[in-house]
Design a protein around this motif. Sequence first.
Motif, PDB file in Angstrom:
ATOM      1  N   PHE A  80      33.792  33.921  21.158  1.00  0.00           N
ATOM      2  CA  PHE A  80      33.138  34.150  22.450  1.00  0.00           C
ATOM      3  C   PHE A  80      33.510  33.059  23.447  1.00  0.00           C
ATOM      4  O   PHE A  80      33.834  33.343  24.604  1.00  0.00           O
ATOM      5  CB  PHE A  80      31.605  34.223  22.294  1.00  0.00           C
ATOM      6  N   GLN A  81      33.456  31.809  23.025  1.00  0.00           N
ATOM      7  CA  GLN A  81      33.824  30.712  23.923  1.00  0.00           C
ATOM      8  C   GLN A  81      35.258  30.877  24.407  1.00  0.00           C
ATOM      9  O   GLN A  81      35.539  30.753  25.596  1.00  0.00           O
ATOM     10  CB  GLN A  81      33.664  29.355  23.219  1.00  0.00           C
ATOM     11  N   ARG A  82      36.158  31.214  23.512  1.00  0.00           N
ATOM     12  CA  ARG A  82      37.562  31.384  23.888  1.00  0.00           C
ATOM     13  C   ARG A  82      37.726  32.550  24.862  1.00  0.00           C
ATOM     14  O   ARG A  82      38.570  32.493  25.760  1.00  0.00           O
ATOM     15  CB  ARG A  82      38.428  31.556  22.640  1.00  0.00           C
ATOM     16  N   GLN A  83      36.914  33.573  24.702  1.00  0.00           N
ATOM     17  CA  GLN A  83      36.955  34.707  25.632  1.00  0.00           C
ATOM     18  C   GLN A  83      36.517  34.251  27.029  1.00  0.00           C
ATOM     19  O   GLN A  83      37.142  34.601  28.030  1.00  0.00           O
ATOM     20  CB  GLN A  83      36.049  35.832  25.113  1.00  0.00           C
ATOM     21  N   VAL A  84      35.458  33.464  27.086  1.00  0.00           N
ATOM     22  CA  VAL A  84      34.997  32.926  28.375  1.00  0.00           C
ATOM     23  C   VAL A  84      36.063  32.017  28.972  1.00  0.00           C
ATOM     24  O   VAL A  84      36.397  32.120  30.164  1.00  0.00           O
ATOM     25  CB  VAL A  84      33.654  32.177  28.220  1.00  0.00           C
ATOM     26  N   TRP A  85      36.642  31.130  28.175  1.00  0.00           N
ATOM     27  CA  TRP A  85      37.650  30.207  28.685  1.00  0.00           C
ATOM     28  C   TRP A  85      38.875  30.959  29.202  1.00  0.00           C
ATOM     29  O   TRP A  85      39.465  30.567  30.212  1.00  0.00           O
ATOM     30  CB  TRP A  85      38.033  29.188  27.623  1.00  0.00           C
ATOM     31  N   ALA A  86      39.249  32.051  28.536  1.00  0.00           N
ATOM     32  CA  ALA A  86      40.371  32.871  29.018  1.00  0.00           C
ATOM     33  C   ALA A  86      40.025  33.472  30.382  1.00  0.00           C
ATOM     34  O   ALA A  86      40.878  33.550  31.273  1.00  0.00           O
ATOM     35  CB  ALA A  86      40.706  33.962  28.004  1.00  0.00           C
ATOM     36  N   ALA A  87      38.781  33.881  30.566  1.00  0.00           N
ATOM     37  CA  ALA A  87      38.352  34.427  31.859  1.00  0.00           C
ATOM     38  C   ALA A  87      38.407  33.357  32.951  1.00  0.00           C
ATOM     39  O   ALA A  87      38.750  33.647  34.102  1.00  0.00           O
ATOM     40  CB  ALA A  87      36.946  35.026  31.747  1.00  0.00           C
ATOM     41  N   LEU A  88      38.081  32.120  32.599  1.00  0.00           N
ATOM     42  CA  LEU A  88      38.147  31.032  33.581  1.00  0.00           C
ATOM     43  C   LEU A  88      39.570  30.865  34.105  1.00  0.00           C
ATOM     44  O   LEU A  88      39.779  30.567  35.286  1.00  0.00           O
ATOM     45  CB  LEU A  88      37.672  29.707  32.970  1.00  0.00           C
ATOM     46  N   ASP A  89      40.544  31.062  33.229  1.00  0.00           N
ATOM     47  CA  ASP A  89      41.950  30.925  33.619  1.00  0.00           C
ATOM     48  C   ASP A  89      42.378  31.943  34.676  1.00  0.00           C
ATOM     49  O   ASP A  89      43.427  31.783  35.285  1.00  0.00           O
ATOM     50  CB  ASP A  89      42.862  31.064  32.402  1.00  0.00           C
ATOM     51  N   THR A  90      41.583  32.996  34.863  1.00  0.00           N
ATOM     52  CA  THR A  90      41.954  34.022  35.842  1.00  0.00           C
ATOM     53  C   THR A  90      41.414  33.713  37.240  1.00  0.00           C
ATOM     54  O   THR A  90      41.744  34.433  38.181  1.00  0.00           O
ATOM     55  CB  THR A  90      41.454  35.421  35.417  1.00  0.00           C
ATOM     56  N   ILE A  91      40.587  32.676  37.374  1.00  0.00           N
ATOM     57  CA  ILE A  91      40.034  32.342  38.693  1.00  0.00           C
ATOM     58  C   ILE A  91      41.126  31.668  39.516  1.00  0.00           C
ATOM     59  O   ILE A  91      41.605  30.594  39.153  1.00  0.00           O
ATOM     60  CB  ILE A  91      38.805  31.412  38.584  1.00  0.00           C
ATOM     61  N   ALA A 164      51.484  20.290  51.983  1.00  0.00           N
ATOM     62  CA  ALA A 164      51.980  19.823  50.679  1.00  0.00           C
ATOM     63  C   ALA A 164      52.735  20.952  49.978  1.00  0.00           C
ATOM     64  O   ALA A 164      52.289  22.090  49.990  1.00  0.00           O
ATOM     65  CB  ALA A 164      50.815  19.367  49.803  1.00  0.00           C
ATOM     66  N   PRO A 165      53.890  20.662  49.376  1.00  0.00           N
ATOM     67  CA  PRO A 165      54.583  21.693  48.617  1.00  0.00           C
ATOM     68  C   PRO A 165      53.734  22.088  47.414  1.00  0.00           C
ATOM     69  O   PRO A 165      52.949  21.293  46.926  1.00  0.00           O
ATOM     70  CB  PRO A 165      55.873  21.008  48.178  1.00  0.00           C
ATOM     71  N   SER A 166      53.882  23.298  46.952  1.00  0.00           N
ATOM     72  CA  SER A 166      53.054  23.773  45.864  1.00  0.00           C
ATOM     73  C   SER A 166      53.899  24.168  44.659  1.00  0.00           C
ATOM     74  O   SER A 166      54.953  24.784  44.810  1.00  0.00           O
ATOM     75  CB  SER A 166      52.238  24.988  46.339  1.00  0.00           C
ATOM     76  N   ILE A 167      53.441  23.797  43.476  1.00  0.00           N
ATOM     77  CA  ILE A 167      54.055  24.218  42.223  1.00  0.00           C
ATOM     78  C   ILE A 167      53.037  25.111  41.541  1.00  0.00           C
ATOM     79  O   ILE A 167      52.118  24.634  40.901  1.00  0.00           O
ATOM     80  CB  ILE A 167      54.372  23.004  41.313  1.00  0.00           C
ATOM     81  N   PRO A 168      53.119  26.440  41.728  1.00  0.00           N
ATOM     82  CA  PRO A 168      52.084  27.286  41.142  1.00  0.00           C
ATOM     83  C   PRO A 168      52.096  27.307  39.625  1.00  0.00           C
ATOM     84  O   PRO A 168      51.074  27.188  39.009  1.00  0.00           O
ATOM     85  CB  PRO A 168      52.355  28.666  41.711  1.00  0.00           C
ATOM     86  N   GLY A 169      53.233  27.449  38.993  1.00  0.00           N
ATOM     87  CA  GLY A 169      53.298  27.476  37.539  1.00  0.00           C
ATOM     88  C   GLY A 169      52.614  28.692  36.948  1.00  0.00           C
ATOM     89  O   GLY A 169      51.754  29.287  37.574  1.00  0.00           O
ATOM     90  N   PRO A 170      53.011  29.107  35.761  1.00  0.00           N
ATOM     91  CA  PRO A 170      52.365  30.241  35.119  1.00  0.00           C
ATOM     92  C   PRO A 170      50.973  29.888  34.632  1.00  0.00           C
ATOM     93  O   PRO A 170      50.642  28.709  34.497  1.00  0.00           O
ATOM     94  CB  PRO A 170      53.301  30.559  33.947  1.00  0.00           C
ATOM     95  N   ALA A 171      50.182  30.896  34.382  1.00  0.00           N
ATOM     96  CA  ALA A 171      48.831  30.672  33.865  1.00  0.00           C
ATOM     97  C   ALA A 171      48.908  29.975  32.513  1.00  0.00           C
ATOM     98  O   ALA A 171      49.824  30.201  31.738  1.00  0.00           O
ATOM     99  CB  ALA A 171      48.101  32.003  33.727  1.00  0.00           C
ATOM    100  N   SER A 172      47.937  29.112  32.246  1.00  0.00           N
ATOM    101  CA  SER A 172      47.917  28.466  30.944  1.00  0.00           C
ATOM    102  C   SER A 172      47.554  29.501  29.874  1.00  0.00           C
ATOM    103  O   SER A 172      46.952  30.521  30.171  1.00  0.00           O
ATOM    104  CB  SER A 172      46.924  27.308  30.951  1.00  0.00           C
ATOM    105  N   ALA A 173      47.937  29.230  28.666  1.00  0.00           N
ATOM    106  CA  ALA A 173      47.727  30.188  27.585  1.00  0.00           C
ATOM    107  C   ALA A 173      46.713  29.652  26.595  1.00  0.00           C
ATOM    108  O   ALA A 173      46.744  28.497  26.242  1.00  0.00           O
ATOM    109  CB  ALA A 173      49.045  30.467  26.865  1.00  0.00           C
ATOM    110  N   LEU A 174      45.832  30.514  26.152  1.00  0.00           N
ATOM    111  CA  LEU A 174      44.859  30.159  25.124  1.00  0.00           C
ATOM    112  C   LEU A 174      45.286  30.807  23.807  1.00  0.00           C
ATOM    113  O   LEU A 174      44.526  31.504  23.170  1.00  0.00           O
ATOM    114  CB  LEU A 174      43.463  30.646  25.523  1.00  0.00           C
ATOM    115  N   GLY A 175      46.532  30.593  23.453  1.00  0.00           N
ATOM    116  CA  GLY A 175      47.017  31.164  22.217  1.00  0.00           C
ATOM    117  C   GLY A 175      47.230  32.661  22.309  1.00  0.00           C
ATOM    118  O   GLY A 175      47.274  33.353  21.313  1.00  0.00           O
ATOM    119  N   ARG A 176      47.373  33.181  23.516  1.00  0.00           N
ATOM    120  CA  ARG A 176      47.590  34.618  23.668  1.00  0.00           C
ATOM    121  C   ARG A 176      48.981  34.900  24.133  1.00  0.00           C
ATOM    122  O   ARG A 176      49.755  34.079  24.434  1.00  0.00           O
ATOM    123  CB  ARG A 176      46.600  35.267  24.612  1.00  0.00           C
TER     124      ARG A 176
END
Length: 176
Positions: A80-91, A164-176
């Motif tokens: 459940f925590q990992r599911q919530v943390w994955a959702a945080l990555d989408t903000i 300021a220049p921006s480096i967006p980078g890909p979304a971080s991964a939670l083992g997915r």
Amino acid sequence: MPLSSTTIPSPVGALALIASDAGLVAVLWEDDRPGRVVLEDATQNADHPILTAAARQLADYFAGIRTRFDLPLDPRGTPFQRQVWAALDTIPYGETRSYAQIAAQIGRPTASRAVGAANGRNPVSIVTPCHRVVGTNGTLTGFAGGLAAKDYLLTLKRRAGATAPSIPGPASALGR
């Protein structure tokens, strides 16, 4: 799997970075509440490649030139925590969500309090942006780094300025 650690300075205080060979395990605050994130002992190793990358990306983030992190993550938590943390990555950078919105997003619309508890145990603060979660009315609510740090992180985009220049980078991964 043994853990490595280093401590870096930041505009919100010293941050302890913890990594395994699989990814970044934790970003801990100087005055973190004991037991908020439970980990086995880590060996000081500033040369660990994941810690080096995390330190560089956090410096870029605080300088206003990075908006997302590109790091392998290895957070320790319940499904459940990992599911919530994955959702945080989408903000998206510069936006916020409420606990109720995160609960609805993960298909548990009545679980706002449980989402808040999981958010509070996010081991990779800043990288997984738990600071972007606010109360339903937009108020700043609890944060492991303190409300001043949360306010700083939420206003970082404005501080960095549009030039300021921006480096967006890909979304971080939670083992997915």
